[in-house]
Design an enzyme around this catalytic site. Structure first.
Site, short mmCIF file in Angstrom:
data_model
loop_
_atom_site.label_atom_id
_atom_site.label_comp_id
_atom_site.label_asym_id
_atom_site.label_seq_id
_atom_site.Cartn_x
_atom_site.Cartn_y
_atom_site.Cartn_z
N LYS A 182 1.38 -12.46 -8.71
CA LYS A 182 1.44 -12.62 -7.25
C LYS A 182 1.56 -14.09 -6.85
CE LYS A 182 0.91 -8.26 -5.91
NZ LYS A 182 0.69 -7.51 -7.12
C1 PLP Z 1 2.58 -2.88 -2.66
C2 PLP Z 1 1.35 -2.92 -3.51
N1 PLP Z 1 0.25 -2.26 -3.08
C3 PLP Z 1 -0.89 -2.26 -3.79
C4 PLP Z 1 -0.99 -2.94 -4.99
C5 PLP Z 1 -2.28 -2.87 -5.77
O1 PLP Z 1 -2.81 -4.11 -6.07
P1 PLP Z 1 -3.74 -4.26 -7.38
O2 PLP Z 1 -2.84 -4.18 -8.57
O3 PLP Z 1 -4.36 -5.61 -7.21
O4 PLP Z 1 -4.73 -3.17 -7.34
C6 PLP Z 1 0.12 -3.63 -5.47
C7 PLP Z 1 0.04 -4.36 -6.76
O5 PLP Z 1 0.96 -4.87 -7.29
C8 PLP Z 1 1.33 -3.61 -4.73
O6 PLP Z 1 2.42 -4.23 -5.17
#
Ligand code: PLP
Length: 370
Positions: A182
């Site tokens: 990210k």
């Molecule tokens: C659009 C979106 N929503 C939710 C998430 C979930 O984040 P995490 O992987 O930190 O749980 C991501 C992760 O890449 C994402 O790209």
């Protein structure tokens, strides 16, 4: 060797982590509070609640808004599976609507058409760091009495007009994620932001085993979770956030290099950016002409040491969703076409013009062979 994604960590983050290691406070301490305050101030939100992942943050918001069995949440299938899974965690039903073809964000007209008496919320996804039409979605939400949740997990730093995503004028609440690919990373981690005092209080409680205000250790007022972010991760996040303008500028630079280099390449469309928005580049996803065999291109790029991958694969066509809801394909034509043609190229802020040239030259050659 060109990486698909790479974090950008400096001595600043290392020094902040060392400070935590030398302290006695490894969880729920000053570093977390400082990270929350810095992020709240950056996006212009009164409250920020650090959590252990973007998924955890979205889950807290859905639960804190009281969304549950029998409720519908209108959302995008063109997303990472977590944005829809959190709706299922609470026994509610995701109602997928298609995205608009250029920027691949929820189509507000289709959202409006999908509202039923059971709809409780719209969960918008700022795909790849491109803000959704939160202005129009917010207007629909206000008129129809719905919550607007912004999944900004891929979009820290993006803005709609003068408002950064996370600003409470744009949504009831928003969530950012900090996985290592990210814009800023904490390793694993996420942040909820909101302008709603009660919602923030509830999210704080949910992330900390349902403890109440003051967080008395053995007093659990509601069913909660261990979704806390530890101090080491918060230290990395704070350091990264202090460097956010530098980190975003580096990514802007690489995206511009790609744009310029791809302009004359046939068979590929670079990702467009809508007027009036500030894109925060998360990944660089080009679209290949439908006639191109994407898997063959990916395989040949891999043989040349260049990683790439499809991005996204529609949620409604994931095996679990097909089985549970009976999706067969053909339900969301724009989402499905984007899922078939998208190709994420190597992308991170430390790529050089030479790296970009190598990737695009290889892509150009391989497309010529298709
Ligand atoms: C659009 C979106 N929503 C939710 C998430 C979930 O984040 P995490 O992987 O930190 O749980 C991501 C992760 O890449 C994402 O790209």
């Amino acid at each position: 060797m060109i990486a698909l994604a790479r974090p950008d960590i400096t001595e600043l983050e290392i020094e902040l982590v060392n400070r935590v290691l030398r302290s006695d406070s490894l969880s729920m301490g000053q570093m977390t509070r400082d990270f929350e305050a810095a992020l709240a101030s950056y996006v212009g939100a009164p409250h920020a609640v650090a959590v252990s992942s973007g998924t955890a943050g979205l889950h807290c918001l859905v639960r804190a808004l009281g969304i549950g069995a029998g409720d519908e949440v209108i959302t995008a299938s063109f997303s990472f599976v977590a944005s829809s899974n959190v709706i299922l965690y609470e026994g509610a039903c995701p109602v997928f609507v298609d995205v608009e073809p250029r920027y691949l964000c929820l189509d507000p007209d289709l959202v409006e058409a999908a509202v039923t008496p059971r709809t409780r919320a719209i969960l918008a996804v700022d795909a790849f760091g491109h803000p959704c039409r939160l202005d129009r979605l917010g207007e629909i939400a206000a008129r129809r009495g719905l919550h607007l949740i912004d999944d900004a997990c891929e979009a820290l730093g993006a803005a709609l007009g003068d408002l950064r995503l996370g600003n409470p004028r744009l949504a009831t609440g928003a969530v950012f994620a900090f996985y290592p690919n990210k814009q800023i990373t904490t390793g694993e981690g996420g942040m909820i932001v909101t302008g709603d005092d009660d919602l923030a209080r509830l999210c704080r409680s949910l992330r900390n085993q349902g403890r109440g205000e003051g967080e008395a250790w053995l007093c659990h007022e509601r069913l909660g979770y261990n979704y806390r972010l530890d101090e080491l991760s918060a230290a990395v996040g704070l350091g990264q956030l202090r460097r956010i303008e530098e980190l975003l500028a580096k990514r802007d630079r690489v995206a511009s290099l790609y744009h310029a280099r791809l302009a004359a390449v046939r068979g590929v469309t670079p990702p467009p950016v809508a007027p009036g928005v500030r894109m925060s580049w998360f990944v660089y996803v080009v679209r290949l002409d439908p006639a191109v065999d994407r898997d063959a291109v990916m395989a040949r790029l891999a043989e040349r040491g260049i990683p790439s991958r499809p991005y996204f694969q529609p949620i409604h066509l994931q095996p679990f969703y097909r089985e549970r809801f009976g999706f067969r394909g053909g339900e969301l034509p724009v989402t499905e076409a984007a899922g078939r043609s998208g190709l994420a190229l190597p992308f991170h802020g430390r790529m050089t013009a030479g790296d970009v040239d190598l990737v695009v030259s290889a892509l150009e050659e391989e497309l010529g062979r298709c």
